[in-house]
Write a protein that holds these residues in place. Structure first.
Motif, PDB file in Angstrom:
ATOM      1  N   SER A  51      12.670  -2.075  37.572  1.00 18.20           N
ATOM      2  CA  SER A  51      13.627  -1.076  38.035  1.00 18.20           C
ATOM      3  C   SER A  51      13.379   0.288  37.425  1.00 18.20           C
ATOM      4  O   SER A  51      13.674   1.317  38.051  1.00 18.20           O
ATOM      5  N   HIS A  52      12.863   0.336  36.203  1.00 12.95           N
ATOM      6  CA  HIS A  52      12.589   1.606  35.528  1.00 12.95           C
ATOM      7  C   HIS A  52      11.277   1.486  34.756  1.00 12.95           C
ATOM      8  O   HIS A  52      10.907   0.404  34.302  1.00 12.95           O
ATOM      9  N   ASP A  53      10.621   2.625  34.597  1.00  8.65           N
ATOM     10  CA  ASP A  53       9.378   2.644  33.816  1.00  8.65           C
ATOM     11  C   ASP A  53       9.651   2.573  32.321  1.00  8.65           C
ATOM     12  O   ASP A  53       8.799   2.113  31.556  1.00  8.65           O
ATOM     13  N   ALA A  54      10.817   3.069  31.898  1.00  6.42           N
ATOM     14  CA  ALA A  54      11.186   2.990  30.485  1.00  6.42           C
ATOM     15  C   ALA A  54      12.685   3.185  30.338  1.00  6.42           C
ATOM     16  O   ALA A  54      13.317   3.875  31.149  1.00  6.42           O
ATOM     17  N   TRP A  55      13.231   2.572  29.299  1.00  8.33           N
ATOM     18  CA  TRP A  55      14.633   2.725  28.929  1.00  8.33           C
ATOM     19  C   TRP A  55      14.688   3.472  27.596  1.00  8.33           C
ATOM     20  O   TRP A  55      13.937   3.151  26.668  1.00  8.33           O
ATOM     21  N   VAL A  56      15.569   4.453  27.519  1.00  9.21           N
ATOM     22  CA  VAL A  56      15.656   5.313  26.341  1.00  9.21           C
ATOM     23  C   VAL A  56      17.078   5.245  25.800  1.00  9.21           C
ATOM     24  O   VAL A  56      18.044   5.380  26.556  1.00  9.21           O
ATOM     25  N   LEU A  57      17.216   5.064  24.485  1.00  5.22           N
ATOM     26  CA  LEU A  57      18.528   4.893  23.869  1.00  5.22           C
ATOM     27  C   LEU A  57      18.908   6.105  23.033  1.00  5.22           C
ATOM     28  O   LEU A  57      18.175   6.534  22.156  1.00  5.22           O
ATOM     29  N   LYS A  58      20.086   6.668  23.321  1.00  4.26           N
ATOM     30  CA  LYS A  58      20.680   7.712  22.476  1.00  4.26           C
ATOM     31  C   LYS A  58      22.151   7.351  22.294  1.00  4.26           C
ATOM     32  O   LYS A  58      23.020   7.766  23.063  1.00  4.26           O
ATOM     33  N   THR A  59      22.418   6.524  21.303  1.00  2.63           N
ATOM     34  CA  THR A  59      23.772   6.033  21.086  1.00  2.63           C
ATOM     35  C   THR A  59      24.092   6.010  19.605  1.00  2.63           C
ATOM     36  O   THR A  59      23.212   6.120  18.751  1.00  2.63           O
ATOM     37  N   VAL A  60      25.373   5.858  19.310  1.00  2.00           N
ATOM     38  CA  VAL A  60      25.796   5.719  17.923  1.00  2.00           C
ATOM     39  C   VAL A  60      25.492   4.307  17.439  1.00  2.00           C
ATOM     40  O   VAL A  60      25.374   3.369  18.226  1.00  2.00           O
ATOM     41  N   SER A  61      25.364   4.172  16.115  1.00  2.00           N
ATOM     42  CA  SER A  61      25.173   2.841  15.549  1.00  2.00           C
ATOM     43  C   SER A  61      26.405   1.998  15.827  1.00  2.00           C
ATOM     44  O   SER A  61      27.533   2.470  15.765  1.00  2.00           O
ATOM     45  N   GLY A  62      26.183   0.743  16.138  1.00  2.00           N
ATOM     46  CA  GLY A  62      27.282  -0.159  16.404  1.00  2.00           C
ATOM     47  C   GLY A  62      27.801  -0.110  17.825  1.00  2.00           C
ATOM     48  O   GLY A  62      28.665  -0.904  18.197  1.00  2.00           O
ATOM     49  N   GLY A  63      27.294   0.810  18.635  1.00  3.42           N
ATOM     50  CA  GLY A  63      27.724   0.889  20.025  1.00  3.42           C
ATOM     51  C   GLY A  63      27.051  -0.165  20.880  1.00  3.42           C
ATOM     52  O   GLY A  63      26.096  -0.828  20.455  1.00  3.42           O
ATOM     53  N   PRO A  64      27.531  -0.328  22.126  1.00  5.04           N
ATOM     54  CA  PRO A  64      26.978  -1.377  23.000  1.00  5.04           C
ATOM     55  C   PRO A  64      25.629  -1.031  23.610  1.00  5.04           C
ATOM     56  O   PRO A  64      24.999  -1.890  24.231  1.00  5.04           O
ATOM     57  N   GLY A  65      25.174   0.193  23.454  1.00 11.12           N
ATOM     58  CA  GLY A  65      23.916   0.586  24.082  1.00 11.12           C
ATOM     59  C   GLY A  65      22.729  -0.214  23.607  1.00 11.12           C
ATOM     60  O   GLY A  65      21.825  -0.540  24.389  1.00 11.12           O
ATOM     61  N   LEU A  66      22.714  -0.561  22.305  1.00 12.91           N
ATOM     62  CA  LEU A  66      21.563  -1.291  21.776  1.00 12.91           C
ATOM     63  C   LEU A  66      21.474  -2.684  22.399  1.00 12.91           C
ATOM     64  O   LEU A  66      20.376  -3.191  22.641  1.00 12.91           O
ATOM     65  N   THR A  67      22.617  -3.287  22.697  1.00 11.60           N
ATOM     66  CA  THR A  67      22.598  -4.595  23.357  1.00 11.60           C
ATOM     67  C   THR A  67      21.919  -4.501  24.716  1.00 11.60           C
ATOM     68  O   THR A  67      21.100  -5.350  25.084  1.00 11.60           O
TER      69      THR A  67
END
Length: 301
Positions: A51-67
C-alpha cells in the motif's frame, strides 16, 4: 512514491514533519497522513502489503503510532526509522542498557517501576537526574539533590510509570544536540532542561571530532537513520544523556528538504542503509570521524 506519515496530535501543527510532507508533495509524491491518537484504527485494514513505499513515524513516546509502525514492519513494509530501533531508544531504560553494553559513554542507570524504589539508589550516586523511561521533549526531568529531596519528590514522581535515575553529570548548563540526517551530522548548542536560562539561544556550533565520533556510533549501535543525540560535555569527556528518533532538526540548514530526501532514499532502498560512521558536517568544516568511539570516553558518573 506513496508514503504514509504517522503523526500524533502533539505534532499536528509542528514544522517537523509538516514542512517535510509539503516538500514531498511538491516534488510529486503522494503522502497519506494518519493521526493514530485521533482516529479509530482498523488494524486489519490499516496495514496492507504494497500500500505504501514507506511508513514514517513522528509521534510522542508512549503513543499508539509505534504500534501501527510495528504492524507495518511485521507485514514486511519499509519503516523510517526501523521499528525495532525506535522501540530501543524510546524506552530509556532499555536504551541505557544497550548503549552501555556497546561501549557508548552513558551514565550508570537505575530503573524503578515505583518511585519509592529509588530509595535503594546509593547515596554516593547523588545528585540524580530522574525522568520517565518513556519521556520526551524534556517532560518531567528532575534534578534530585539528595535522598532527603527524593522523599519530598515521591508524590511528584508518582504516576509517571517506569522511571530511570542517573548520576548528574556536572556541566556548563548547556548541552550539545547532534542531528543525523542523510549521512551528515549537524551540531547545535542549547540550554539544558535542568538549567533553564532564557538568555541562552539555540544556535549551530562546530562539531568536534570526538563528539562526532560518538554521535555516529549512536546511529550504528541503535540502528537509526534519522536521529538526534543529546551530549553533555562533562569533566571527564562527552556523555550521551538522550537519543531521539526523528527529532526536530532545528538549526539544520534546509532541514525539511534534507529530511525529505533522506526519507525518499530509505524508501527506495527498502530500509536502513546506515553506514557504521557517516560523514560529519559542521557549519564551518567537514570532519573525519573515527570508526569507533574514542577509547577515552567515560560513563560520566
Amino acid at each position: 512514491m506513496r508514503l504514509c506519515f504517522l503523526v500524533e496530535e502533539h505534532y499536528r501543527h509542528d514544522g517537523m514533519p509538516n514542512e517535510v510532507i509539503r516538500r514531498l508533495t511538491a516534488w510529486g509524491h503522494q503522502v497519506d497522513v494518519v493521526r493514530p491518537g485521533g482516529s479509530l484504527l482498523s488494524m486489519t485494514e490499516a496495514v496492507r502489503a504494497g500500500s505504501h513505499d514507506a511508513w514514517v513515524l513522528k509521534t510522542v513516546s508512549g503513543g499508539p503510532g509505534l504500534t501501527l509502525l510495528e504492524a507495518a514492519a511485521a507485514a514486511g513494509l519499509t519503516t523510517v526509522n526501523d521499528a525495532r530501533s525506535i522501540r530501543g531508544v524510546r524506552d530509556k531504560a532499555l536504551a541505557a542498557a544497550i548503549g552501555r553494553a556497546r561501549g557508548l559513554p552513558l551514565p550508570p542507570t537505575y530503573a524503578a517501576a515505583r518511585p519509592e524504589l529509588l530509595r535503594e539508589v546509593p547515596a554516593a550516586a547523588y545528585p540524580l537526574v530522574v525522568k520517565p523511561a518513556d519521556g520526551s521533549s524534556g517532560r518531567a526531568v528532575h534534578l534530585v539533590s539528595s535522598p532527603e529531596r527524593l522523599e519530598a519528590m515521591l508524590p511528584v514522581l508518582a504516576g509517571e510509570g517506569l522511571l530511570i535515575a542517573q548520576p548528574y553529570v556536572p556541566n556548563s548548563g548547556t548541552d550539545i544536540k547532534v542531528y543525523a540526517v542523510g549521512g551528515e551530522l549537524f551540531a547545535t548548542e542549547r540550554c539544558s532542561p535542568l538549567h533553564p536560562d532564557p538568555a541562552v539561544r539555540e544556535r549551530g556550533v562546530p562539531l568536534s571530532a570526538e563528539v562526532a565520533a560518538i554521535a555516529a556510533q549512536v546511529g550504528a549501535v541503535y540502528g537509526l537513520d534519522l536521529y538526534g543525540v543529546d551530549v553533555l560535555l562533562g569533566p571527564e569527556g562527552p556523555v550521551v544523556v538522550d537519543v531521539n528518533d526523528f527529532p526536530s532538526f532545528r538549526q539544520v540548514p534546509d532541514a525539511a528538504a534534507r529530511v525529505a530526501r533522506a526519507v525518499l532514499d530509505l524508501a527506495r532502498r527498502g530500509g536502513s542503509g546506515l553506514p557504521p560512521a557517516p560523514p560529519a558536517r559542521s557549519y564551518a568544516r567537514t570532519l573525519t570521524i573515527p570508526a569507533q568511539v574514542p577509547a577515552g570516553a567515560v560513563d560520566g558518573a
